[in-house]
Scaffold this motif. Structure first.
Motif, PDB file in Angstrom:
ATOM      1  N   PRO A 283      -1.136   6.080  -9.101  1.00 50.03           N
ATOM      2  CA  PRO A 283      -2.204   5.761  -8.142  1.00 50.03           C
ATOM      3  C   PRO A 283      -1.657   5.837  -6.714  1.00 50.03           C
ATOM      4  N   PRO A 284      -2.532   5.832  -5.717  1.00 51.00           N
ATOM      5  CA  PRO A 284      -2.063   5.920  -4.321  1.00 51.00           C
ATOM      6  C   PRO A 284      -1.063   4.832  -3.979  1.00 51.00           C
ATOM      7  N   LEU A 285      -0.061   5.210  -3.225  1.00 53.61           N
ATOM      8  CA  LEU A 285       1.030   4.345  -2.812  1.00 53.61           C
ATOM      9  C   LEU A 285       0.749   3.842  -1.403  1.00 53.61           C
ATOM     10  N   GLN A 286       0.831   2.543  -1.194  1.00 59.04           N
ATOM     11  CA  GLN A 286       0.579   1.955   0.125  1.00 59.04           C
ATOM     12  C   GLN A 286       1.905   1.799   0.857  1.00 59.04           C
ATOM     13  N   ILE A 287       2.190   2.713   1.766  1.00 55.65           N
ATOM     14  CA  ILE A 287       3.429   2.655   2.533  1.00 55.65           C
ATOM     15  C   ILE A 287       3.189   1.779   3.756  1.00 55.65           C
ATOM     16  N   PRO A 288       4.072   0.812   4.026  1.00 53.07           N
ATOM     17  CA  PRO A 288       3.846  -0.066   5.177  1.00 53.07           C
ATOM     18  C   PRO A 288       3.978   0.709   6.484  1.00 53.07           C
ATOM     19  N   PRO A 289       3.276   0.266   7.518  1.00 59.44           N
ATOM     20  CA  PRO A 289       3.373   0.968   8.808  1.00 59.44           C
ATOM     21  C   PRO A 289       4.765   0.832   9.400  1.00 59.44           C
ATOM     22  N   GLY A 290       5.181   1.869  10.129  1.00 60.10           N
ATOM     23  CA  GLY A 290       6.488   1.845  10.767  1.00 60.10           C
ATOM     24  C   GLY A 290       6.387   1.306  12.177  1.00 60.10           C
ATOM     25  N   ARG A 291       7.513   1.221  12.816  1.00 59.74           N
ATOM     26  CA  ARG A 291       7.543   0.777  14.203  1.00 59.74           C
ATOM     27  C   ARG A 291       7.042   1.897  15.104  1.00 59.74           C
ATOM     28  N   LEU A 292       6.765   1.561  16.341  1.00 60.17           N
ATOM     29  CA  LEU A 292       6.391   2.562  17.314  1.00 60.17           C
ATOM     30  C   LEU A 292       7.588   3.463  17.606  1.00 60.17           C
ATOM     31  N   LEU A 293       7.321   4.695  17.998  1.00 64.04           N
ATOM     32  CA  LEU A 293       8.409   5.609  18.322  1.00 64.04           C
ATOM     33  C   LEU A 293       9.291   5.023  19.416  1.00 64.04           C
ATOM     34  N   ASN A 294      10.572   5.218  19.279  1.00 59.36           N
ATOM     35  CA  ASN A 294      11.589   4.760  20.229  1.00 59.36           C
ATOM     36  C   ASN A 294      11.645   3.236  20.362  1.00 59.36           C
ATOM     37  N   ALA A 295      11.006   2.493  19.481  1.00 58.54           N
ATOM     38  CA  ALA A 295      11.043   1.032  19.541  1.00 58.54           C
ATOM     39  C   ALA A 295      12.221   0.477  18.752  1.00 58.54           C
ATOM     40  N   GLY A 296      12.865   1.299  17.973  1.00 51.98           N
ATOM     41  CA  GLY A 296      14.002   0.846  17.182  1.00 51.98           C
ATOM     42  C   GLY A 296      14.144   1.719  15.950  1.00 51.98           C
ATOM     43  N   PRO A 297      15.190   1.527  15.193  1.00 52.58           N
ATOM     44  CA  PRO A 297      15.382   2.339  13.984  1.00 52.58           C
ATOM     45  C   PRO A 297      14.311   2.018  12.939  1.00 52.58           C
ATOM     46  N   PRO A 298      14.029   2.958  12.046  1.00 53.27           N
ATOM     47  CA  PRO A 298      13.006   2.702  11.030  1.00 53.27           C
ATOM     48  C   PRO A 298      13.461   1.622  10.046  1.00 53.27           C
ATOM     49  N   HIS A 299      12.496   0.965   9.442  1.00 54.65           N
ATOM     50  CA  HIS A 299      12.793  -0.038   8.431  1.00 54.65           C
ATOM     51  C   HIS A 299      13.329   0.650   7.186  1.00 54.65           C
TER      52      HIS A 299
END
Length: 176
Positions: free
Chosen positions: A44-60
């Motif tokens: 079924p569809p996978l709910q990926i959490p939202p990322g940070r804004l660009l240039n706000a820090g490294p991705p989670h």
């Protein structure tokens, strides 16, 4: 879509996808039965959490974890070679009620709203597929990506199976 490259005889195997950070579960999908007759598992569809804004820090850092569950105490082995994540929209799934023969052409015509198979060299057309999902669109001035996953008449997703794709579009005209 998880592509299996082996067969199995398990009748009670279910798989589930989870998104985790360490042992904290962020999202858990519904369990999916692994049918022995099919060479793939459709999740079924996978709910990926939202990322940070660009240039706000490294991705989670988030782990995508595949869990298996069955009712017996035996050990199960499941061989797979590819887990493909596809965007949910736009996307379409074509369900066949007749196999495509060698040289047949599947036509998805959004303008006419039909999905037919054209048989060569006669040129005759017959409805053989039902489209589930939204219309496939090519957007001008943008990169467009088309991902195709095919299965055969017995549900196997043979990695060596090939198809030739040709995409056409009709220019839109604006009438004022």
């Amino acid at each position: 879509i998880l592509r299996r490259y082996d067969t199995h005889a398990y009748t009670d195997l279910q798989l589930r996808l989870k998104l985790q950070i360490s042992t904290d579960v962020l999202w858990e999908g519904a369990p999916v039965f692994v049918d022995a007759g099919y060479g793939y598992v459709l999740f079924p569809p996978l709910q990926i959490p939202p990322g940070r804004l660009l240039n706000a820090g490294p991705p989670h850092h988030v782990d995508l974890v595949l869990y298996g569950q069955h009712d017996t105490v035996a050990t199960y082995i499941l061989d797979f070679d590819c887990l493909t994540l596809l965007p949910l929209e736009p996307g379409a799934n074509f369900i066949a009620y007749h196999d495509l023969s060698q040289g047949a052409i599947l036509v998805d015509d959004n303008f006419r709203g039909v999905q037919v198979t054209r048989f060569e060299p006669s040129g005759l057309e017959s409805p053989t597929h039902i489209r589930r999902g939204s219309r496939l669109l090519l957007w001008p001035g943008r990169y467009n990506r088309l991902v195709v996953v095919m299965t055969d008449g017995v549900g196997q997703a043979d990695i060596f199976r090939t198809a030739r794709l040709r995409l056409f579009y009709r220019r839109r005209r604006r009438v004022l």
